[in-house]
Motif scaffolding. Structure first.
Motif, short mmCIF file in Angstrom:
data_model
loop_
_atom_site.label_atom_id
_atom_site.label_comp_id
_atom_site.label_asym_id
_atom_site.label_seq_id
_atom_site.Cartn_x
_atom_site.Cartn_y
_atom_site.Cartn_z
N LYS A 2 1.76 3.47 9.06
CA LYS A 2 0.66 2.59 8.88
C LYS A 2 1.13 1.22 8.65
O LYS A 2 2.09 0.96 7.92
N GLU A 3 0.39 -0.05 8.78
CA GLU A 3 0.59 -1.44 8.59
C GLU A 3 0.59 -1.41 6.93
O GLU A 3 -0.10 -0.63 6.21
N LEU A 8 3.25 -9.37 -4.19
CA LEU A 8 4.15 -9.67 -5.27
C LEU A 8 5.06 -8.39 -4.98
O LEU A 8 5.54 -7.87 -6.06
N GLY A 9 5.47 -7.92 -4.04
CA GLY A 9 6.58 -7.09 -3.83
C GLY A 9 6.12 -5.57 -3.73
O GLY A 9 7.07 -4.76 -3.49
N ILE A 10 5.05 -5.43 -3.61
CA ILE A 10 4.35 -4.04 -3.50
C ILE A 10 3.85 -4.00 -2.28
O ILE A 10 2.80 -4.61 -2.09
N PRO A 11 4.18 -3.15 -1.47
CA PRO A 11 3.76 -2.84 0.01
C PRO A 11 2.67 -1.93 -0.25
O PRO A 11 2.82 -0.72 -0.24
N PHE A 12 1.46 -2.53 0.08
CA PHE A 12 0.19 -1.75 0.10
C PHE A 12 -0.16 -1.15 1.46
O PHE A 12 -0.16 -1.97 2.44
N ILE A 13 -0.39 0.10 1.52
CA ILE A 13 -0.96 0.61 3.02
C ILE A 13 -2.26 0.15 3.22
O ILE A 13 -3.46 0.11 2.53
N LYS A 14 -2.07 -0.14 4.66
CA LYS A 14 -3.48 -0.88 5.12
C LYS A 14 -4.26 0.18 5.76
O LYS A 14 -4.49 0.75 6.86
N THR A 15 -5.35 1.03 4.85
CA THR A 15 -6.04 1.91 5.38
C THR A 15 -7.28 2.02 4.55
O THR A 15 -7.52 1.36 3.57
N LYS A 16 -8.44 2.89 5.08
CA LYS A 16 -9.39 3.14 4.41
C LYS A 16 -9.28 4.24 3.55
O LYS A 16 -8.60 5.45 4.07
N ASP A 61 5.55 7.08 -1.19
CA ASP A 61 5.34 7.41 0.40
C ASP A 61 4.30 6.23 0.52
O ASP A 61 4.10 5.61 1.60
N TYR A 62 3.20 6.22 -0.22
CA TYR A 62 1.96 5.31 -0.01
C TYR A 62 1.67 4.62 -1.45
O TYR A 62 1.29 5.63 -2.18
N ILE A 63 1.40 3.38 -1.17
CA ILE A 63 0.70 2.76 -2.47
C ILE A 63 -0.66 2.05 -1.85
O ILE A 63 -0.73 1.33 -0.95
N VAL A 64 -1.46 2.62 -2.74
CA VAL A 64 -2.83 2.29 -2.18
C VAL A 64 -3.79 1.28 -3.43
O VAL A 64 -3.31 1.25 -4.43
N PRO A 65 -4.57 0.32 -2.95
CA PRO A 65 -5.20 -0.75 -3.71
C PRO A 65 -6.19 -0.30 -4.50
O PRO A 65 -7.38 -0.10 -4.06
N ASP A 66 -5.87 0.43 -5.76
CA ASP A 66 -6.76 1.01 -6.61
C ASP A 66 -7.29 -0.51 -7.68
O ASP A 66 -6.69 -0.60 -8.65
N GLY A 67 -8.11 -1.24 -7.10
CA GLY A 67 -8.43 -2.43 -7.92
C GLY A 67 -9.02 -3.48 -7.25
O GLY A 67 -8.29 -3.88 -6.07
#
Length: 250
Positions: A2-3, A8-16, A61-67
């Motif tokens: 996934k893209e 700020l240095g944290i790579p968030f996974i581009k997903t739904k 493995d995955y960092i997701v945008p919770d906020g």
């Protein structure tokens, strides 16, 4: 692969959320392991100050945008994340899916009465899920017996509700012991499941002001909420500096 969107240095996974749920269910079906961080601006800002914690978050493995602040930041830098993936919603989606598959879960964290009631509520709502263990969150991170208890449970999904940064640090510390299992830090989700804390009404969630509802419920959280404006100010400032540099290079 996934893209990702770097904030700020944290790579968030581009997903739904729906795509991520399927991806994590596939991990369980194939008996693989996976570490998921549900990160909000507060977590990102803490990672900025604490190098060890940043290393822990980056090991996921995955960092997701919770906020909603993370989504706003992605718009400011014009590298758009499709939607907010709330940790509680992701957890409920996974519980619904693993209920169909009769998979095993372990609950780790919160107060003794809270985690016990959360387990009971999950059993009532998702009767096909096998709850193979639960344990309160009042223990030292170096307590190996807790990790061994989780390991021997053979759980497919491990929900860790120790609050940040402890939950991410606990997962990272013992992750190498495991060969399977999806690990997710779920913060105060057990409190909501156990009905100790009410979640914001759906309208508040849709308006992306769930944070305000939580602040009204728990005014003591105001110090933690300061991280959001600090986070956005930093994003805007970095964007401004980048634009200035680009103009000077013209």
């Amino acid at each position: 692969m996934k893209e990702k969107v770097n904030i700020l240095g944290i790579p968030f996974i581009k997903t739904k959320r729906e795509e991520l749920t399927k991806l994590l269910i596939d991990k369980m079906d194939y008996q693989e392991k996976c570490f998921v961080v549900t990160a909000n601006p507060e977590i990102v800002m803490h990672a900025q100050k604490d190098a060890e914690y940043q290393k822990t978050v980056l090991s996921a493995d995955y960092i997701v945008p919770d906020g909603i602040g993370i989504i706003i930041a992605s718009r400011i830098i014009r590298d758009y994340l499709p939607e907010r993936v709330a940790g509680f919603d992701l957890m409920m989606d996974l519980l619904s899916e693993i209920n169909k598959r009769k998979k095993k879960i372990f609950l780790l964290g919160a107060e003794v009465a809270v985690v016990k009631k959360a387990a009971q509520k999950i059993s009532e709502r998702f009767p096909q899920i096998q709850i193979v263990g639960y344990h309160h969150g009042y223990f030292q991170l170096d307590d190996l017996e807790i990790a061994q208890k989780v390991l021997h449970s053979d759980a497919d999904l491990i929900l860790v509700a120790l609050g940040f940064p402890r939950q991410e640090m606990w997962i990272s510390k013992y992750y190498q012991m495991f060969t399977k299992g999806v690990f997710i830090g779920v913060g105060g989700s057990f409190d909501v499941l156990a009905e100790k804390v009410k979640r914001a009404p759906v309208l508040w969630q849709k308006l992306n002001i769930e944070w305000l509802y939580r602040l009204i419920q728990q005014p003591s959280r105001w110090k933690r909420m300061i991280a959001l404006p600090q986070f956005l100010i930093k994003i805007i400032w970095l964007k401004f500096k980048k634009n200035v540099r680009m103009r000077l290079n013209l």
